[in-house]
Design an enzyme around this catalytic site. Structure first.
Site, mmCIF file in Angstrom:
data_model
loop_
_atom_site.group_PDB
_atom_site.id
_atom_site.type_symbol
_atom_site.label_atom_id
_atom_site.label_comp_id
_atom_site.label_asym_id
_atom_site.label_seq_id
_atom_site.Cartn_x
_atom_site.Cartn_y
_atom_site.Cartn_z
ATOM 1 N N THR A 224 6.215 8.639 -6.360
ATOM 2 C CA THR A 224 5.864 8.793 -7.755
ATOM 3 C C THR A 224 4.384 9.589 -8.020
ATOM 4 O O THR A 224 3.643 9.788 -7.002
ATOM 5 C CB THR A 224 5.537 7.611 -8.928
ATOM 6 O OG1 THR A 224 4.477 6.962 -8.217
ATOM 7 C CG2 THR A 224 7.021 6.619 -8.520
ATOM 8 N N GLU B 5 7.282 4.054 4.055
ATOM 9 C CA GLU B 5 6.265 3.482 3.350
ATOM 10 C C GLU B 5 6.780 3.241 1.913
ATOM 11 O O GLU B 5 7.150 4.038 1.178
ATOM 12 C CB GLU B 5 5.032 4.735 3.301
ATOM 13 C CG GLU B 5 3.927 4.173 2.570
ATOM 14 C CD GLU B 5 2.964 5.316 2.315
ATOM 15 O OE1 GLU B 5 1.960 5.104 1.573
ATOM 16 O OE2 GLU B 5 3.093 6.378 3.028
ATOM 17 N N GLY C 32 -4.466 2.134 1.349
ATOM 18 C CA GLY C 32 -4.693 2.990 2.163
ATOM 19 C C GLY C 32 -3.200 3.084 3.449
ATOM 20 O O GLY C 32 -3.342 3.314 4.552
ATOM 21 N N ASP D 223 -3.269 2.119 -3.468
ATOM 22 C CA ASP D 223 -4.562 2.590 -2.942
ATOM 23 C C ASP D 223 -5.425 1.569 -2.019
ATOM 24 O O ASP D 223 -6.614 1.818 -2.002
ATOM 25 C CB ASP D 223 -5.370 2.925 -4.030
ATOM 26 C CG ASP D 223 -4.998 3.891 -5.202
ATOM 27 O OD1 ASP D 223 -4.199 4.904 -4.258
ATOM 28 O OD2 ASP D 223 -5.279 3.943 -6.097
ATOM 29 N N LYS E 15 9.332 8.346 2.950
ATOM 30 C CA LYS E 15 8.633 8.118 1.840
ATOM 31 C C LYS E 15 9.816 7.836 0.875
ATOM 32 O O LYS E 15 10.419 8.925 0.316
ATOM 33 C CB LYS E 15 7.396 8.985 1.118
ATOM 34 C CG LYS E 15 6.967 8.450 -0.140
ATOM 35 C CD LYS E 15 6.113 7.371 0.151
ATOM 36 C CE LYS E 15 5.195 6.952 -1.182
ATOM 37 N NZ LYS E 15 4.250 5.958 -0.983
ATOM 38 N N ALA F 245 5.690 2.030 -2.151
ATOM 39 C CA ALA F 245 5.021 2.475 -3.275
ATOM 40 C C ALA F 245 4.487 1.140 -3.837
ATOM 41 O O ALA F 245 5.138 0.378 -4.458
ATOM 42 C CB ALA F 245 5.919 2.958 -4.353
ATOM 43 N N THR G 170 -1.006 5.257 3.229
ATOM 44 C CA THR G 170 -0.312 6.208 3.571
ATOM 45 C C THR G 170 -1.207 6.678 4.827
ATOM 46 O O THR G 170 -0.944 7.454 5.831
ATOM 47 C CB THR G 170 -0.784 7.473 2.635
ATOM 48 O OG1 THR G 170 0.132 7.268 1.480
ATOM 49 C CG2 THR G 170 -0.295 8.944 2.985
#
Length: 219
Positions: free
Chosen positions: A41, A110, A15, A13, A37, A112, A17
């Site tokens: 999940t 990107e 940023g 979290d 991606k 995870a 994405t």
């Protein structure tokens, strides 16, 4: 020859994405671009409520978008796969990533979570980045605590002899406080030869939010 960039974060979290979408939108104006991606999940329908849905809403239609594997629980890929009684074939994901990249000028992949998040019991995001021979784009937050997270992640990147191409400070507030300015200044001085991109904080519900983000290089 195509360029592959693996986008990772100092944490979840931060940023990634948003940064991935901004970068893909920006470079797609002059280059054939893909945004991938590999492992999603927290959803089984990424085109509806995953990162792919965000990509499609933010990017022009000529950007190639793909998701390779999905798992319903928002956990690290290795754990999410085990709990859904699935197996992640990292070699297959590597092959798919390389196939897409070979057909594009620039590919953004990107990850995870953070750089050492596990993909299988023996492989993590760093291993995957090495296998696709990617340059690293690291996304960090501007807030208190970011210095430790950023320094640790960069140390891990260097330990694996991977090239850190760009550090992105994501979500820099319009009314920044001392901690935000000091963190950026410290990182700019500490990594004086590393390009550091600052992306402003925006309301992602606003139309064309990604394209309207304020962006500037510190270094």
């Amino acid at each position: 020859m195509s360029d592959i960039f693996f986008i990772t974060g100092t944490d979840t979290d931060v940023g990634k994405t948003v940064v991935a979408s901004w970068l893909a939108s920006t470079v797609s104006k002059e280059h054939k671009t893909a945004l991938v991606k590999p492992m999603q999940t927290g959803t089984i329908s990424p085109e509806l409520d995953g990162d792919e849905a965000f990509y499609k809403n933010a990017l022009p239609e000529d950007v190639t978008i793909a998701t390779f594997s999905t798992f319903p629980e928002p956990l690290a890929p290795s754990i999410a796969a085990r709990r859904s009684e699935s197996i992640i074939d990292i070699n297959q994901i590597v092959e798919k990533s390389l196939d897409i990249s070979s057909a594009h000028d620039i590919s953004f992949i990107e990850g995870a979570g953070g750089f050492l998040v596990p993909i299988t019991d023996s492989k993590n995001m760093a291993d995957f980045a090495q296998q696709i021979n990617a340059q690293i784009i690291l996304v960090a937050r501007p807030d208190l605590g970011t210095l430790n997270h950023t320094l640790l992640t960069i140390e891990a990147i260097k330990h694996r002899n991977l090239k850190l191409a760009l550090l992105v400070i994501s979500g820099f507030p319009d009314h920044a406080e001392v901690v935000h300015w000091e963190n950026v200044q410290f990182l700019g001085n500490y990594f004086s030869e590393l390009p550091i991109l600052i992306l402003s904080k925006v309301d992602l519900n606003e139309p064309h939010a990604i394209q309207n983000m304020n962006a500037y290089f510190y270094n």
